[in-house]
Design a protein around this motif. Structure first.
Motif, mmCIF file in Angstrom:
data_model
loop_
_atom_site.group_PDB
_atom_site.id
_atom_site.type_symbol
_atom_site.label_atom_id
_atom_site.label_comp_id
_atom_site.label_asym_id
_atom_site.label_seq_id
_atom_site.Cartn_x
_atom_site.Cartn_y
_atom_site.Cartn_z
ATOM 1 N N HIS A 114 0.831 -1.446 0.260
ATOM 2 C CA HIS A 114 0.081 0.217 -0.185
ATOM 3 C C HIS A 114 1.147 1.133 0.076
ATOM 4 N N CYS B 220 -5.005 6.111 -0.280
ATOM 5 C CA CYS B 220 -3.650 4.844 -0.752
ATOM 6 C C CYS B 220 -3.192 5.053 -1.792
ATOM 7 N N GLU C 139 -1.102 3.656 -4.018
ATOM 8 C CA GLU C 139 -0.749 2.251 -4.583
ATOM 9 C C GLU C 139 -1.446 1.382 -4.869
ATOM 10 N N TYR C 140 -1.731 1.220 -6.097
ATOM 11 C CA TYR C 140 -3.613 -0.036 -6.462
ATOM 12 C C TYR C 140 -2.710 -1.639 -5.841
ATOM 13 N N CYS C 141 -3.867 -1.578 -5.151
ATOM 14 C CA CYS C 141 -3.160 -2.813 -3.646
ATOM 15 C C CYS C 141 -4.611 -3.540 -4.231
ATOM 16 N N HIS D 271 -9.013 -0.731 -3.984
ATOM 17 C CA HIS D 271 -8.067 0.176 -3.608
ATOM 18 C C HIS D 271 -8.686 1.590 -3.682
ATOM 19 N N MET E 165 -9.860 2.892 -0.107
ATOM 20 C CA MET E 165 -8.872 2.656 1.379
ATOM 21 C C MET E 165 -8.432 4.010 1.347
HETATM 22 CU CU1 CUA Z 1 -4.081 0.265 -0.181
HETATM 23 CU CU2 CUA Z 1 -4.591 0.523 -2.950
#
Ligand code: CUA
Length: 348
Positions: A145, A180, A182-184, A188, A191
């Protein structure tokens, strides 16, 4: 939430946001200036030196050392100014101040779990006071993340199996976005959360109004007992079959393979999850792994407990080894024992 007077630029609400913006405007200014200069001159020359007669042939140019020197040196100086300015801000951001308040952040699909060092927990909300330096110690339970507070101009990856840190000092009360970055995974984009910046007195009230929870260090002490760490490291980390843990944090550690390191969060975590990786000089590799037996949050609690243990004053407590390594040993131990330890270290 709040907007700035310039479109697309979030409001600045930390001590570094003005510095980051100034650098950003400088980079944008240089880019715009040269784009206009080059396209303007290009257009001018295209018109001025256009072919007017059929079969017109230009005069050949043999080259000019003076011109070539100028157009090499000036861009070099501009590029280096960007590098120097950027590096200065980067290092300032990368090194957490030693007196910062610590807050723990655990990222997980798809939420932010936050715990203050006094024990208060929050989810997708971060309450902080203005005018105090805050250090975030961050890790992830699953994937990568990225903890991003645009108004503070700070952003850092949050990784499973590692601790990353970043710090800030908020300057303006208000509510700001937390993302967030960062693609998670699927959610995502959900988030997200809020950073609530309060006056110090309001923050202290908020903190004391939520104080029913155990501090990470106290929870860590209980884990230290229940996991049986005490049988080798002693109830107060005084050591025994295992190395002494009191005063360990920020101290130099000598390993059997001849290497040395500064004990930080990452080292303690590795020693719990993979004890054979780095054996302290003078000890045997007898510790079993605790991988899978402690959650990321419990690891933070154990590390907090170890940090809280009083021990020798570290000989390198005033080092400048970077964000990962600042010492917690400043107010630890007696001066006599500290001097003794320094002598031992010098001999080694
Ligand atoms: Cu955690 Cu995107």
């Amino acid at each position: 939430m709040q907007t700035s007077w310039i479109p697309f630029i979030p409001e600045g609400a930390s001590t570094v946001s003005g510095k980051v913006d100034a650098l950003y405007f400088y980079l944008s200014g240089v880019t715009v200036f040269f784009t206009l200069l080059i396209s303007g001159v290009l257009t001018f020359f295209v018109i001025k030196y256009r072919r007017r007669m059929p079969f017109e042939i230009p005069r050949p140019i043999a080259g000019s050392h003076k011109l070539e020197t100028i157009w090499s040196v000036i861009p070099f100086m501009i590029a280096m100014s960007m590098f120097a300015w950027g590096a200065q801000i980067y290092f300032q951001n990368a090194r957490s101040p030693k007196n910062a308040n610590e807050i723990f952040v655990v990222g997980k699909q798809w939420m932010w779990k936050i715990q203050h060092s006094t024990g208060q927990r929050e989810i997708n909300e971060l309450h902080v006071p203005i005018g105090r330096k805050i250090k975030l110690i961050m890790t992830s339970e699953d994937t990568i993340h990225d903890f991003f507070i645009p108004a503070f101009r700070i952003k850092a990856d949050v990784l499973p199996g590692r601790y990353t840190t970043q710090w800030f000092e908020a300057t303006k009360p208000g509510t700001y976005h937390l993302f967030c970055a960062e693609y998670c995974g699927m959610n995502h984009s959900g988030m997200i959360g809020s950073v609530i910046v309060m006056q110090p007195t309001d923050f202290d009230n908020w903190l004391s109004g939520n104080s029913s929870q155990q501090s990470p260090a106290v929870a860590g002490q209980q884990l230290f007992q229940s996991l049986g760490c005490v049988s080798c490291h002693g109830a107060n980390g005084e050591g025994g079959r295992g190395p002494e843990l009191a005063g360990l944090f920020g101290r130099k550690v000598f390993l059997t393979n001849g290497q040395t390191l500064i004990a930080d969060e990452g080292y303690i975590r590795e020693s719990i999850e993979n004890p054979q990786a780095k054996i302290v000089n003078g000890f045997n590799p007898i510790m079993p792994t605790f991988q899978g037996q402690v959650t990321p949050e419990q690891l933070i609690q154990i590390i907090s407990f170890i940090k809280s243990l009083q021990g020798f004053k570290s000989a390198i407590s005033n080092n400048d080894a970077g964000s990962c390594c600042e010492s917690r040993a400043i107010d630890r131990g007696t001066t006599g024992r500290a001097a003794e330890f320094e002598i031992v270290q010098q001999e080694l």
